[in-house]
Structures are given as C-alpha cells and as structure tokens.
Design an enzyme around this catalytic site. Structure first.
Site, PDB file in Angstrom:
ATOM      1  N   GLU A   1       0.846  -1.194   0.000  1.00 34.71           N
ATOM      2  CA  GLU A   1       0.000   0.000   0.000  1.00 34.71           C
ATOM      3  C   GLU A   1       0.876   1.236   0.000  1.00 34.71           C
ATOM      4  OE1 GLU A   1      -3.809  -1.278   2.771  1.00 34.71           O
ATOM      5  OE2 GLU A   1      -2.441   0.267   3.484  1.00 34.71           O
TER       6      GLU A   1
ATOM      7  N   HIS B   1       1.657   1.399  15.564  1.00 31.09           N
ATOM      8  CA  HIS B   1       0.470   1.009  14.796  1.00 31.09           C
ATOM      9  C   HIS B   1      -0.547   0.224  15.612  1.00 31.09           C
ATOM     10  CE1 HIS B   1       2.352   2.751  11.395  1.00 31.09           C
ATOM     11  NE2 HIS B   1       3.324   1.869  11.340  1.00 31.09           N
TER      12      HIS B   1
ATOM     13  N   ARG C   1     -16.194  -8.368  14.386  1.00 32.49           N
ATOM     14  CA  ARG C   1     -16.396  -8.684  15.802  1.00 32.49           C
ATOM     15  C   ARG C   1     -16.622  -7.396  16.573  1.00 32.49           C
ATOM     16  NH1 ARG C   1     -11.603  -6.426  17.263  1.00 32.49           N
ATOM     17  NH2 ARG C   1      -9.869  -6.829  15.868  1.00 32.49           N
TER      18      ARG C   1
HETATM   19  P1  ADP Z   1      -3.414  -4.672  11.854  1.00 39.14           P
HETATM   20  O1  ADP Z   1      -4.618  -5.428  11.386  1.00 39.14           O
HETATM   21  O2  ADP Z   1      -2.148  -5.494  11.830  1.00 39.14           O
HETATM   22  O3  ADP Z   1      -3.618  -3.961  13.152  1.00 39.14           O
HETATM   23  P2  ADP Z   1      -4.138  -2.452  10.142  1.00 39.14           P
HETATM   24  O4  ADP Z   1      -4.269  -2.655   8.690  1.00 39.14           O
HETATM   25  O5  ADP Z   1      -5.382  -2.396  10.951  1.00 39.14           O
HETATM   26  O6  ADP Z   1      -3.135  -3.552  10.740  1.00 39.14           O
HETATM   27  O7  ADP Z   1      -3.295  -1.129  10.397  1.00 39.14           O
HETATM   28  C1  ADP Z   1      -2.894  -0.773  11.716  1.00 39.14           C
HETATM   29  C2  ADP Z   1      -2.398   0.656  11.715  1.00 39.14           C
HETATM   30  O8  ADP Z   1      -1.304   0.815  10.833  1.00 39.14           O
HETATM   31  C3  ADP Z   1      -3.388   1.686  11.264  1.00 39.14           C
HETATM   32  O9  ADP Z   1      -4.261   2.071  12.281  1.00 39.14           O
HETATM   33  C4  ADP Z   1      -2.479   2.820  10.841  1.00 39.14           C
HETATM   34  O10 ADP Z   1      -1.994   3.543  11.940  1.00 39.14           O
HETATM   35  C5  ADP Z   1      -1.320   2.096  10.234  1.00 39.14           C
HETATM   36  N1  ADP Z   1      -1.499   1.966   8.792  1.00 39.14           N
HETATM   37  C6  ADP Z   1      -2.146   0.990   8.113  1.00 39.14           C
HETATM   38  N2  ADP Z   1      -2.125   1.205   6.794  1.00 39.14           N
HETATM   39  C7  ADP Z   1      -1.434   2.353   6.598  1.00 39.14           C
HETATM   40  C8  ADP Z   1      -1.060   3.115   5.440  1.00 39.14           C
HETATM   41  N3  ADP Z   1      -1.363   2.721   4.234  1.00 39.14           N
HETATM   42  N4  ADP Z   1      -0.349   4.247   5.642  1.00 39.14           N
HETATM   43  C9  ADP Z   1      -0.002   4.654   6.877  1.00 39.14           C
HETATM   44  N5  ADP Z   1      -0.325   3.989   7.994  1.00 39.14           N
HETATM   45  C10 ADP Z   1      -1.038   2.847   7.866  1.00 39.14           C
END
Ligand code: ADP
Length: 653
Positions: A200, A235, A291
């Site tokens: 991404e 994150h 969930r």
């Molecule tokens: P997980 O399921 O492992 O927790 P997520 O896809 O929910 O991962 O992403 C967790 C966090 O990572 C998001 O809340 C955000 O802070 C960061 N994040 C995810 N995708 C991006 C992105 N494309 N650019 C910047 N930060 C991102």
C-alpha cells in the site's frame, strides 16, 4: 432471546459480556484455562468450566472443547469476545454444526474479510475507496517491486492475514524492498500460517477513523458513527475517542455510507467495524473487523446504547432496536487502554502480581472495564491489558479533563504500566488541541521517558510508612560509640532510603502525638500520616504507600516512586555480599575497624563501622569464622558494593 450463553473468552471482555447478559436475565457460562482458575470472569459468571492449560492453543483457542462445554451446559449461543476465536470462520461453522448460535457475523462474512487482500478486491467492486496499492495473488519480488514503483515510495507491506501489526513493514526506498518483503513474509507465516502480503501507499501523519456498523437478519443496517483511534504506538491503538474531533456531518455521512456498503457487500450481520485511514478530507478502506472491538465503549458512551445487548438481540433473530435517525450522539468519550507494560523496557509486557490496585470511582461519566482485581496476576500467556478507562464529557475538553483526573487516580503497584505514557498524552497541549495523527506518540511524549524525581512529600510518605511499620534501622548497637554518634536526643532514629541512584538518611523523632519530627537533608519538618495521605507542616499531600518487604512504592501525584529501605546492618545478598564477604551497603567513609586479620569472630559480631550521610553504620559478621583480609583502613572512602572484609575459607565451629 437466549436463556443461557457461553462466553468463549477471558478477562475484561468476558466480564463485560456477562454484565449485559445478567441485566437481560441471560445465564452465563464462563470457560477458563488453568492460569485463570481464580480470574474475575470466572467469579462473575453463573457457571465456570475449565478447558485446559494456560497456553491459548490448549484452552481459549480449543474450539471443540468449548463447544462441548456449551453442549453440556445447554448454552444456546457462544459470544467469542474479541481476539481468540472471534474471527475464526471454522469455529463459527463448528458452532452452527453443533446447533449453537455464534454471536457474530455469518461464516461467509468472516471469510470474506479474513484476508485483507481479498477484502480489498471485494471493496473495490463495492465502490469503497482504497489506499493506492497492490493486493493481487502474485507474490514474486518483481511483481511486488513493480507495484511499489507504480504506487511510489514510501510503501507499506502488510500481511494479508495480518492483525496486531504483525508482518507490517514500512519501506522508504526500493533498495530496501526485497529484504522487507522477506521479513514480512516470515513474520506472517509464523504468526498466521499464511505468507501472502499486500503493498500500500504509506501515508504520513494520517488518522485512523473507523465506523461502527450493525446489521440484523432482516436486512437493516445502521452506522453507530465513528471512532478516532489515531493515538497509536507502533500502529497499535492506545487511546480512542468518539466522535472524531473535527468530523463534519457530511463527512460522517459519507464514511458511514462507505462502511455500510462494505458491510452489505459481504452480507454482514451483527457488530462490525470498518477501518479507514484518513488524511485531509479523504478516507480509504483498510480492513473490516468482524467482531466487537476493544474500543466499543466510546461508542456506547456517546450513543447511550449497549452494543453487547444489540449483538445478543441480533443473534437471537430480533430486529435492530433503533433506526439510523433514532441513534443519538451525545457529548464526547475517550478510552485509554491501561497495560502492564514496562516503558523502561520498550513497553514489553510486565509480568507480575497486582499487589495494589485502585481504580478511579465509577460514575455516569467514568467507566472502568477490567478483568483483574488486586492480587491477580498478569501472566505471560495473554494480553497484558489491566483495564480500559472510559470517560465521558459534554464536550471534548470536559472529557479530556476527566481523563486526566481519572488517570491520576489510578494506582497500580506490582507491575510496570503505561500509565505515565497515558498521562503524558492526556496532558499534552497537542492532545487538548486534538492535533491527532498516528505519529502523535512519537512526537509528543518523549519527556515521559525521563525518570521523575520524587518530591519531598514522597520521601516523607515513605519515611512515615517505615516509622509506622516499626521496622526502622536504629544505629544504636551494643558498641559504645557514643562519641561519634550524632543523635540529638533520645528516641531519634535514622532511616536510609534509596531511590534510583539517590540515597538519603532521614532522622526521625517521635513527638508522641502521632507526629514525627523529620530531618530531610537539611530541612526539619513535622509530619504525620492522615487518612488520605500525609501532612507536612500542616500541608496535606495525597500519597499512598504500598510496602513489599523492604521496598516501598509511594504513589504521589499519579506517579509511582519506588524506595528501597536500606538496612545497613544487613547488606543485601543481591549486591554481592556472601557468607565470606562484608561489603559496603552504600557509599561511606570508614570510621572504625574493630577486628584484625586472623581474628576469630562469631556471627553477628561488629566488624567495621562506616559513616554515611551523618549516620553510623556498623557491619557485622555474616557467620562464625576467621577474618582473612581487611581491605581498608579508617578514613578510606568506599563505594557501594565494595568488599571490605573477607573471611577465611571454611566455617570455624
Ligand atoms: P493490523 O490489522 O495489523 O492492526 P491495520 O491494517 O489495521 O493492521 O493497520 C494498523 C495501523 O497501521 C493503522 O491504524 C495505521 O496507523 C497504520 N497503517 C495501516 N495502513 C497504513 C497506510 N497505508 N499508511 C499509513 N499507515 C497505515
């Protein structure tokens, strides 16, 4: 409605589900691992069944065993909470096969959203905006590298099966891509048994805004609006709030529509969360969690609804209790996740017993969701969360102030916590100004890492606790050393306390009326203990002292200060004193040497006298024996831990 349900989870979420079930007149069955036999959720439930050893694989993830308990207890439905089996489609399927309702979405919806890549393909078709990226099947480095070039650096590699930030890698430049892909894939395979990754565009300083959706089996679906979860550490969410600061009704409507489109695309039923990453006015789909979320209470606080109740009603086949235009938003709510984590060790889980635990009092505005009580342990097996603190206020400013006050009132001794970090966030001007993005913690909370020096009130509280515990060090001993004593009256006592690198000798004299005259450094004060703390020269300070052996934790102004009571007569073994050695317990000057090499001494005999911080310290023989070497002479300055005397080998009878 169900008459009895089983909760296939533990800790705060199991407790939280039990509370709603009880309110609705539904009997509850808890399950527990060997590590949780005395856990709060076990005590709260109407019935509790053991399901195996501590490791999750053998208990909370042992789906068949849990379904067997449901069958035996006559539970009609299983609430999976979050984590563990909550997003496990095979488990949901097994529940259905066993004739037990799974309180969650249909199996197909779980599967469809289980893979971030497949979910993105679906969302693309449903017209939900996506972050520019690649989420195809081909996984060779050249395909992924070409995708990264097209998207433009920096890019983010994510495990398709991911969660909890595992398998995520930020890549700044093409030279680092291949190694990052390898690392992400290895981590993904180890954590999820699936090494598919997606690429991404990595957005800098974005916000995490998610929409809570609810759908029933009658074709109704509503949005319970957004939560802002931008305050993250690596994150992972730390603080969540609702509504999102600055959210305009029009944008809320557009995000809600996108989330509902996502839910409809997979035939969603029940509670779900569609996570978006947002920047400027734009937002893009990240994933859907099928969930109840950890942070659902902030939505409950602003809507006045009970999301677990809604889950139960929907699972029982009822219609959604409210239509979209009947769902209110009132005020502002913030949740802080309180973890047993050690900020001094890079926030690693802090394992141990909650020796002391006080929570802020619960009111309409302050809610504490927890699964632990004082005396419980944080074990290495599970998530080290202690509690979720949720506050409400008529507006964000009021909620923030309440959060600060409630965090101050939190008292935890026995494990390290992230309370300092939470307080630093809640008290920061940037947080007050709602200047939120996912890089907030990195930018605004560095000061928290510096250790706080205890104020005089904290020292005083520790000294008073020692005096009242009557385990004081009295330098008076059978040896007549009165000429070098600096006690100024009879009944004087000296207490040696250490915190960090600082050691202080405090002189104390009882006044007989419950108060003490204390000499702290060169200041004399009159201090006494009161019901909520101490008074120093009449000024009240809120303090709490928790004593564990020679360790005193003073909680003052929301901070824990740990003092060690230094017993100069008994150099602690940890500092290297053995049966054969006498070491200096603190930095000191040698004032008397009472023995000579070759002397035969009995255990407890005085050997050497030190002076440190205006106090005499007499060191005694650790055992019967012969003095082999005396390493210093009168007048020498010695460091803490220095060996002063060595005994000859072998005990002499
Ligand atoms: P997980 O399921 O492992 O927790 P997520 O896809 O929910 O991962 O992403 C967790 C966090 O990572 C998001 O809340 C955000 O802070 C960061 N994040 C995810 N995708 C991006 C992105 N494309 N650019 C910047 N930060 C991102």
């Amino acid at each position: 409605m169900f008459r009895k349900i089983l909760i296939a989870n533990r800790s705060e979420i199991a407790c939280r589900v039990i509370v709603t079930a009880r309110r609705l007149g539904i009997a509850t069955v808890a399950v527990y691992s060997e590590a949780d036999a005395r856990a709060r959720h076990v005590a709260l439930a109407d019935e509790a069944w053991p399901i195996g050893p501590a490791p999750p694989r053998e208990s909370y993830l042992a789906g068949e065993r849990i379904i067997e308990v449901a069958r035996r207890t006559g539970a009609e439905a299983i609430h999976p909470g979050y984590g563990f089996l909550s997003e496990n489609a095979d488990f949901a399927e097994a529940c259905a096969a066993a004739g037990v309702a799974f309180i969650g979405p249909p199996v197909g919806a779980i599967r469809a959203m289980g893979s971030k890549s497949a979910a993105k393909t679906l969302m693309e078709k449903a017209g939900v905006p996506l972050v520019p990226g690649y989420h195809g099947k081909a996984q060779d480095v050249s395909t992924l590298a070409a995708a990264a070039e097209r998207i433009g650096y920096p890019v983010l590699i994510k495990a398709s099966a991911g969660g909890g930030g595992k398998g995520m890698r930020i890549v700044e430049r093409s030279a680092d891509l291949e190694a990052a892909i390898g690392g992400a894939k290895r981590e993904a395979l180890a954590s999820f048994g699936d090494d598919q990754v997606l690429v991404e565009k990595y957005l800098t300083r974005p916000r995490h805004i998610e929409i809570q959706v609810f759908a029933d089996t009658h074709g109704n679906a509503v949005s319970l609006f957004e939560r802002d979860c931008s305050i993250q550490r690596r994150h992972q969410k730390v603080l969540e709030e609702a509504p999102a600061p600055g959210m305009q009704p029009e944008r809320r409507r557009r995000m809600s529509e996108a989330a509902l489109a996502a839910a409809r695309a997979v035939g969603y039923v029940g509670a779900g969360t569609v996570e978006f990453i947002a920047k400027g006015g734009a937002f893009w789909f990240m994933e859907m969690n099928t969930r109840l979320q950890v942070e659902h209470p902030v939505t409950e606080m602003i809507t006045g609804l009970d999301l677990v109740e809604w889950q139960l009603r929907v699972a029982a086949g009822e219609r959604l209790p409210l239509a979209q235009d009947e769902i209110p938003i009132r005020g502002h709510a913030i949740e802080a996740r309180i973890y047993a984590e050690d900020p001094g060790r890079d926030f690693l889980p802090s394992i141990g017993t909650l020796v002391h635990l006080r929570q802020p009092p619960e009111t309409v505005e302050v809610r504490v969701d927890t699964g632990v009580r004082e005396g419980d342990s944080i074990t290495p097996y599970y998530d080290p969360m202690i509690a979720k603190l949720i506050v409400w206020g008529p507006d964000r400013d009021a909620a923030t102030r309440r959060l600060e006050i409630a965090l101050e009132a939190y008292e935890v001794v026995g494990v390290a916590t992230n309370l300092g970090l939470l307080r630093a966030i809640a008290g920061s001007p940037a947080f007050l100004a709602a200047d939120l993005d996912t890089g907030f913690i990195g930018r605004h909370t560095r000061a928290d890492r510096a250790a706080d020096n205890p104020e005089p009130a904290a020292w005083t509280a520790a000294v008073l606790a020692v005096l009242e515990g009557q385990r004081v060090v009295t330098p008076a001993d059978p040896w007549d050393l009165a000429d070098s004593f600096r006690l100024n009256s009879e009944g004087d006592q000296a207490i040696l306390l250490r915190t960090g690198e600082t050691v202080m000798a405090i002189r104390a004299a009882s006044r007989g009326d419950g108060a003490f005259r204390l000499l702290l450094g060169d200041v004399t004060v009159i201090a006494r203990t009161g019901p909520d703390g101490i008074s120093v020269d009449g000024v009240l300070h809120r303090t709490r002292v928790v004593r564990q052996g020679d360790e005193l934790t003073v909680i003052h102004r929301g901070r824990n200060h740990v003092f060690a009571l230094v017993d100069p007569l008994m150099p602690p073994g940890v500092r290297g004193a053995g049966d054969d050695r006498v070491v200096a317990p603190i930095p000191a000057r040698i004032t008397h040497v009472l023995v000579r090499a070759g002397d035969l001494v009995t255990k407890g005999a005085a050997l050497i006298v030190l002076e440190a911080m205006k106090m005499e310290i007499t060191l005694t023989a650790p055992r019967d024996g012969t003095i082999d070497v005396i390493r210093y002479i009168v007048g020498d300055m010695v460091e803490e831990g220095t060996e002063l005397i060595h005994f000859a080998d072998g005990a002499t009878a």
